[in-house]
Design an enzyme around this catalytic site. Structure first.
Site, PDB file in Angstrom:
ATOM      1  N   ARG A  70       0.844  -1.198   0.000  1.00 52.44           N
ATOM      2  CA  ARG A  70       0.000   0.000   0.000  1.00 52.44           C
ATOM      3  C   ARG A  70       0.880   1.250   0.000  1.00 52.44           C
ATOM      4  NH1 ARG A  70      -1.358  -2.848   4.298  1.00 52.44           N
ATOM      5  NH2 ARG A  70      -0.937  -1.161   5.767  1.00 52.44           N
ATOM      6  N   CYS A  75       5.263   9.948   2.430  1.00 52.03           N
ATOM      7  CA  CYS A  75       5.984  10.441   1.251  1.00 52.03           C
ATOM      8  C   CYS A  75       5.102  10.514   0.018  1.00 52.03           C
ATOM      9  CB  CYS A  75       7.210   9.577   0.968  1.00 52.03           C
ATOM     10  SG  CYS A  75       6.836   7.860   0.508  1.00 52.03           S
ATOM     11  N   TRP A 441      12.008  26.661 -39.025  1.00 54.50           N
ATOM     12  CA  TRP A 441      12.241  27.228 -37.694  1.00 54.50           C
ATOM     13  C   TRP A 441      10.963  27.162 -36.860  1.00 54.50           C
ATOM     14  CZ3 TRP A 441      10.491  30.627 -34.168  1.00 54.50           C
ATOM     15  CH2 TRP A 441      11.361  31.053 -33.150  1.00 54.50           C
ATOM     16  N   TYR A 445      10.221  24.886 -33.543  1.00 52.19           N
ATOM     17  CA  TYR A 445       9.892  25.572 -32.295  1.00 52.19           C
ATOM     18  C   TYR A 445       8.574  25.044 -31.725  1.00 52.19           C
ATOM     19  CZ  TYR A 445       9.131  29.416 -28.991  1.00 52.19           C
ATOM     20  OH  TYR A 445       8.913  30.159 -27.852  1.00 52.19           O
ATOM     21  N   ASP A 461      18.703  29.139 -36.559  1.00 54.97           N
ATOM     22  CA  ASP A 461      18.486  30.200 -35.578  1.00 54.97           C
ATOM     23  C   ASP A 461      19.748  31.052 -35.437  1.00 54.97           C
ATOM     24  OD1 ASP A 461      16.556  30.992 -33.158  1.00 54.97           O
ATOM     25  OD2 ASP A 461      18.631  31.046 -32.448  1.00 54.97           O
TER      26      ASP A 461
END
Length: 511
Positions: A70, A75, A441, A445, A461
């Site tokens: 379980r 945590c 480009w 992107y 670029d």
């Protein structure tokens, strides 16, 4: 107790050493089941480390739950960072198994089935079960069940959603089935996880915690997003380490319905986690928003693995541990921003985007924090606009046409379909380039930020060419830049982010 799945990152003894050290680098990559308690934990759990002979280690939470452990209430395994796909994996069966897990991670509907997943991958359900069990150590249904239960645990602990809504958002067909599964696996009633006094006023934002693996260069992310924030839509507060923005999205499984409102993310100054707050209007879509935010902030990245892959970057760009790849929560918004940003500076693109929102966006109906006033326009609104409407904002006619055609094509794009994980980078890029007004480009992107592709690159670029130039020599050609980038696979998108950041902001910067 040392019969372990092959996908564990370490040997059992090394796993125990990582547990003793509470090493956050292994958070989300391994879990420890404690046989004396029947509980499983993350390696960073702050409770006293169990004895070695009482420990059994797992690569996935689903494996631990399949072994009848379980989740720890301290945590909270549901907060652990996820495991991103390993794009460098060469074995076809393992790749399919990873894609299958990614598909299951995105499911919020009770109707999801192994047959649907097999059809999506183009394989038989029998083959799917075999390769999935070989890679993950559990069946697809066990994996999906664990994911749903951990999501439910997350919502029960961190929100005031009614239990019925928690069940539906977690993908259970009914409250009865949810209660039965929760009691069977966790030996608790769902309501037992509610914190005392958690019930809040209806207008109080819902707040959830999301963990990540350190290091995380928070300042770099905030600076990047602040320079591109669209007025009325997004606001970055670097002093508070927070981002606020408006959002509209369709709610899966409810045709014709959508949710709208605002959200805020705040980076904890002391722990590797983010606090996510949702306005009331977005709470019904919590299960959909959680993975969006994780991808937007790149919370599942493995920074040490990325750092190792980028070790040969120029020194001024290499020494930036924890720089992440900013994604997005609204794909169409960022697609429009990418087109508006063609061949202009970041500041100019931001100005155009702000005008665009003021002209075509809709007012945010509910009360929102200062600076959030509008929702980004939907594709249908832009497709219906005329060229003159868009051009009047200072956008050249050719780019106005590109925006209208992008909006028209948006619903049909293959890469924009749910779970389009099998489309290759090359095929996706070619689909985007085929749209009028979108060049290499812009397409790269979009893949890098909209679809969080870790290995996109922009060889033409100008900033990248300057950063990779040899002092005293002409700028390297795009072909040469592409050749240099091969050393940084499969994390070239992160190389782009670091090289851009290594450049002092200027009026000529493109991105």
């Amino acid at each position: 107790m040392d019969s372990l799945p092959t996908s564990l990152p370490l040997s059992p003894d090394a796993c125990y050493a990582a547990l003793q050290a509470r090493d956050s680098r292994f958070d989300g990559k391994m879990y420890v089941g404690v046989t004396s308690t029947g509980i499983y934990c993350r390696p960073i759990c702050r409770v006293r480390a169990p004895k070695r002979e009482n420990c059994v280690f797992f690569a996935h939470a689903a494996q631990a739950e399949a072994a009848a452990f379980r989740p720890c209430l301290k945590c909270r395994p549901e907060l652990a960072p996820g495991g991103a796909l390993r794009w460098s994996v060469m074995d076809a069966s393992r790749t399919l198994a990873q894609q299958a897990a990614a598909w299951l991670d995105g499911q919020t509907q009770a109707e999801a089935s192994v047959e649907d997943l097999a059809a999506h991958l183009g394989i038989t359900s029998r083959h799917l079960r075999r390769i999935f069990a070989a890679e993950h150590g559990v069946t697809p249904l066990q994996y999906l069940q664990t994911r749903r239960l951990l999501l439910a645990k997350h919502l029960l602990t961190d929100t005031a959603l009614p239990v019925t809504q928690v069940a539906l958002q977690s993908g259970f067909a009914s409250l009865r089935r949810f209660n039965a599964a929760f009691i069977e696996h966790y030996r608790l009633q769902p309501t037992a996880l509610r914190r005392e006094g958690k019930a809040e006023a209806a207008d109080t934002p819902s707040a959830l915690l999301l963990a990540y693996r350190p290091p995380y260069h928070v300042e770099a992310l905030l600076e990047f997003l602040e320079r591109r924030a669209i007025a009325g839509i997004e606001r970055v507060d670097r002093a508070r380490r927070s981002i606020r923005r408006s959002l509209r999205l369709g709610q899966a499984g409810q045709a014709g319905k959508s949710c709208e409102g605002w959200l805020e993310v705040t980076f904890d100054a002391n722990r590797p986690q983010v606090r996510l707050s949702l306005s009331e209007g977005l709470v019904p879509a919590t299960a959909t928003i959680l993975p969006l935010v994780r991808r937007w902030l790149d919370l599942d990245a493995d920074p040490l693995q990325i750092d190792a892959a980028l070790a040969t970057l120029p020194a001024h760009a290499c020494q930036q541990p924890g720089v992440r790849l900013p994604g997005c929560v609204d794909r169409f918004e960022l697609a429009v921003r990418a087109v508006l940003g063609q061949q202009v500076t970041v500041a100019a693109a931001r100005t155009l985007a702000s005008r665009f929102v003021q002209r075509f966006g809709t007012p945010l109906a509910q009360a929102a924090p200062e600076g959030l006033t509008r929702l980004f326009p939907e594709p249908e609104q832009i497709a219906a606009a005329s060229r003159d409407d868009i051009a009047s904002l200072g956008v050249i006619a050719r780019r106005a046409d590109a925006l209208r055609l992008l909006a028209e094509a948006w619903p049909r794009l293959l890469i924009n379909q749910p779970h389009a994980s099998q489309i290759t980078h090359q095929a996706a890029q070619q689909e985007l380039i085929a749209l009028p007004g979108l060049g290499p480009w812009t397409a790269s992107y979009m893949l890098m930020r909209i679809w969080s592709w870790p290995d996109a690159f922009l060889p033409g670029d100008v900033v990248l060419r300057k950063q990779l130039a040899t002092p005293g020599e002409p700028l390297p050609s795009p072909k040469r830049v592409l050749e240099l980038s091969q050393a940084w696979q499969p994390y070239r998108s992160y190389a782009v982010m670091r090289l851009w950041r290594a450049t002092a902001p200027s009026s000529t910067e493109l991105s």
